[in-house]
Design a protein around this motif. Structure first.
Motif, PDB file in Angstrom:
ATOM      1  N   ASP A  96       1.931   0.294 -14.764  1.00 17.96           N
ATOM      2  CA  ASP A  96       3.323   0.054 -15.136  1.00 17.96           C
ATOM      3  C   ASP A  96       3.592   0.522 -16.558  1.00 17.96           C
ATOM      4  OD1 ASP A  96       4.591  -1.150 -12.881  1.00 17.96           O
ATOM      5  OD2 ASP A  96       3.374  -2.933 -13.219  1.00 17.96           O
ATOM      6  N   GLU A  97       4.773   1.071 -16.753  1.00 19.48           N
ATOM      7  CA  GLU A  97       5.269   1.468 -18.063  1.00 19.48           C
ATOM      8  C   GLU A  97       6.747   1.111 -18.109  1.00 19.48           C
ATOM      9  OE1 GLU A  97       4.362   5.394 -19.316  1.00 19.48           O
ATOM     10  OE2 GLU A  97       2.251   5.214 -18.813  1.00 19.48           O
ATOM     11  N   PRO A  98       7.351   1.058 -19.289  1.00 15.09           N
ATOM     12  CA  PRO A  98       8.782   0.705 -19.376  1.00 15.09           C
ATOM     13  C   PRO A  98       9.686   1.637 -18.569  1.00 15.09           C
ATOM     14  CG  PRO A  98       7.778   0.614 -21.544  1.00 15.09           C
ATOM     15  CD  PRO A  98       6.740   1.189 -20.607  1.00 15.09           C
ATOM     16  N   GLU A  99       9.291   2.909 -18.409  1.00 10.35           N
ATOM     17  CA  GLU A  99      10.101   3.878 -17.669  1.00 10.35           C
ATOM     18  C   GLU A  99       9.911   3.772 -16.160  1.00 10.35           C
ATOM     19  OE1 GLU A  99       7.764   4.843 -19.939  1.00 10.35           O
ATOM     20  OE2 GLU A  99       9.028   5.203 -21.671  1.00 10.35           O
ATOM     21  N   GLY A 100       9.007   2.909 -15.728  1.00 12.69           N
ATOM     22  CA  GLY A 100       8.675   2.781 -14.316  1.00 12.69           C
ATOM     23  C   GLY A 100       7.199   3.065 -14.135  1.00 12.69           C
ATOM     24  N   PRO A 101       6.627   2.671 -12.996  1.00 13.33           N
ATOM     25  CA  PRO A 101       5.204   2.910 -12.761  1.00 13.33           C
ATOM     26  C   PRO A 101       4.880   4.404 -12.848  1.00 13.33           C
ATOM     27  CG  PRO A 101       6.112   1.503 -11.049  1.00 13.33           C
ATOM     28  CD  PRO A 101       7.261   1.998 -11.865  1.00 13.33           C
ATOM     29  N   GLU A 102       3.779   4.740 -13.527  1.00 14.39           N
ATOM     30  CA  GLU A 102       3.365   6.138 -13.613  1.00 14.39           C
ATOM     31  C   GLU A 102       2.429   6.447 -12.459  1.00 14.39           C
ATOM     32  OE1 GLU A 102       2.046   9.367 -16.905  1.00 14.39           O
ATOM     33  OE2 GLU A 102       1.157   7.386 -17.089  1.00 14.39           O
ATOM     34  N   VAL A 103       2.730   7.536 -11.740  1.00 11.87           N
ATOM     35  CA  VAL A 103       1.935   7.931 -10.586  1.00 11.87           C
ATOM     36  C   VAL A 103       1.713   9.437 -10.599  1.00 11.87           C
ATOM     37  CG1 VAL A 103       2.836   6.042  -9.144  1.00 11.87           C
ATOM     38  CG2 VAL A 103       3.933   8.290  -9.044  1.00 11.87           C
ATOM     39  N   GLU A 104       0.712   9.853  -9.831  1.00  9.88           N
ATOM     40  CA  GLU A 104       0.522  11.272  -9.547  1.00  9.88           C
ATOM     41  C   GLU A 104       0.771  11.468  -8.064  1.00  9.88           C
ATOM     42  OE1 GLU A 104      -2.867  14.772  -9.632  1.00  9.88           O
ATOM     43  OE2 GLU A 104      -3.166  12.973 -10.839  1.00  9.88           O
ATOM     44  N   LEU A 105       1.590  12.445  -7.741  1.00  8.96           N
ATOM     45  CA  LEU A 105       1.881  12.746  -6.343  1.00  8.96           C
ATOM     46  C   LEU A 105       0.785  13.631  -5.769  1.00  8.96           C
ATOM     47  CD1 LEU A 105       5.700  13.505  -6.563  1.00  8.96           C
ATOM     48  CD2 LEU A 105       4.575  11.313  -6.128  1.00  8.96           C
TER      49      LEU A 105
ATOM     50  N   ALA B 252      -0.502   9.862  -4.702  1.00  8.34           N
ATOM     51  CA  ALA B 252      -1.947  10.072  -4.594  1.00  8.34           C
ATOM     52  C   ALA B 252      -2.677   9.075  -5.489  1.00  8.34           C
ATOM     53  CB  ALA B 252      -2.316  11.494  -4.986  1.00  8.34           C
ATOM     54  N   THR B 253      -2.179   8.888  -6.723  1.00  8.45           N
ATOM     55  CA  THR B 253      -2.827   8.001  -7.693  1.00  8.45           C
ATOM     56  C   THR B 253      -1.769   7.175  -8.401  1.00  8.45           C
ATOM     57  OG1 THR B 253      -4.508   9.691  -8.080  1.00  8.45           O
ATOM     58  CG2 THR B 253      -4.363   7.924  -9.698  1.00  8.45           C
TER      59      THR B 253
ATOM     60  N   GLN C 212      -1.013   4.161  -2.087  1.00  6.44           N
ATOM     61  CA  GLN C 212      -1.196   5.584  -1.838  1.00  6.44           C
ATOM     62  C   GLN C 212      -0.518   5.956  -0.532  1.00  6.44           C
ATOM     63  OE1 GLN C 212      -5.418   6.258  -1.881  1.00  6.44           O
ATOM     64  NE2 GLN C 212      -5.414   6.744  -4.067  1.00  6.44           N
ATOM     65  N   GLY C 213       0.089   7.137  -0.498  1.00  6.29           N
ATOM     66  CA  GLY C 213       0.743   7.612   0.706  1.00  6.29           C
ATOM     67  C   GLY C 213       2.201   7.232   0.834  1.00  6.29           C
ATOM     68  N   VAL C 214       2.686   6.303  -0.009  1.00  4.46           N
ATOM     69  CA  VAL C 214       4.088   5.913   0.023  1.00  4.46           C
ATOM     70  C   VAL C 214       4.919   7.052  -0.571  1.00  4.46           C
ATOM     71  CG1 VAL C 214       5.782   4.292  -0.955  1.00  4.46           C
ATOM     72  CG2 VAL C 214       3.593   3.452  -0.110  1.00  4.46           C
ATOM     73  N   THR C 215       6.061   7.362   0.031  1.00  2.00           N
ATOM     74  CA  THR C 215       6.947   8.405  -0.477  1.00  2.00           C
ATOM     75  C   THR C 215       7.896   7.801  -1.500  1.00  2.00           C
ATOM     76  OG1 THR C 215       6.821   9.586   1.624  1.00  2.00           O
ATOM     77  CG2 THR C 215       8.644  10.164   0.157  1.00  2.00           C
ATOM     78  N   VAL C 216       7.935   8.429  -2.681  1.00  2.00           N
ATOM     79  CA  VAL C 216       8.741   7.917  -3.788  1.00  2.00           C
ATOM     80  C   VAL C 216       9.534   9.040  -4.443  1.00  2.00           C
ATOM     81  CG1 VAL C 216       7.192   5.993  -4.323  1.00  2.00           C
ATOM     82  CG2 VAL C 216       6.809   8.218  -5.406  1.00  2.00           C
TER      83      VAL C 216
END
Length: 68
Positions: A44-53, A39-40, A13-17
């Motif tokens: 992992d998914e084939p398209e890349g890790p799924e996150v919420e900013l 934020a969350t 959390q807090g890393v800028t992507v």
């Protein structure tokens, strides 16, 4: 981290992507990535890790941005 997409385990959390939203083609060169802080981390998914900013946008991580 390497030049390849990070895994969900490497993110915090807090890393800028840079992310691409799920309805965009993650391989398209024409898409502008969305930049924000994690934020969350959903996993992992084939398209890349799924996150919420922190701004509420959900997508797949393409790369980690260096601290400026």
């Amino acid at each position: 981290m390497s030049n390849e997409r990070p895994t969900a385990e490497e993110l915090r959390q807090g890393v800028t992507v840079e992310i691409v939203q799920g309805d965009q083609d993650v391989r398209s060169e024409d898409q502008e990535p969305i930049i924000g802080e994690i934020a969350t981390i959903y996993g992992d998914e084939p398209e890349g890790p799924e996150v919420e900013l922190k701004n509420g946008v959900v997508g797949h991580v393409q790369s980690v941005r260096p601290d400026e």
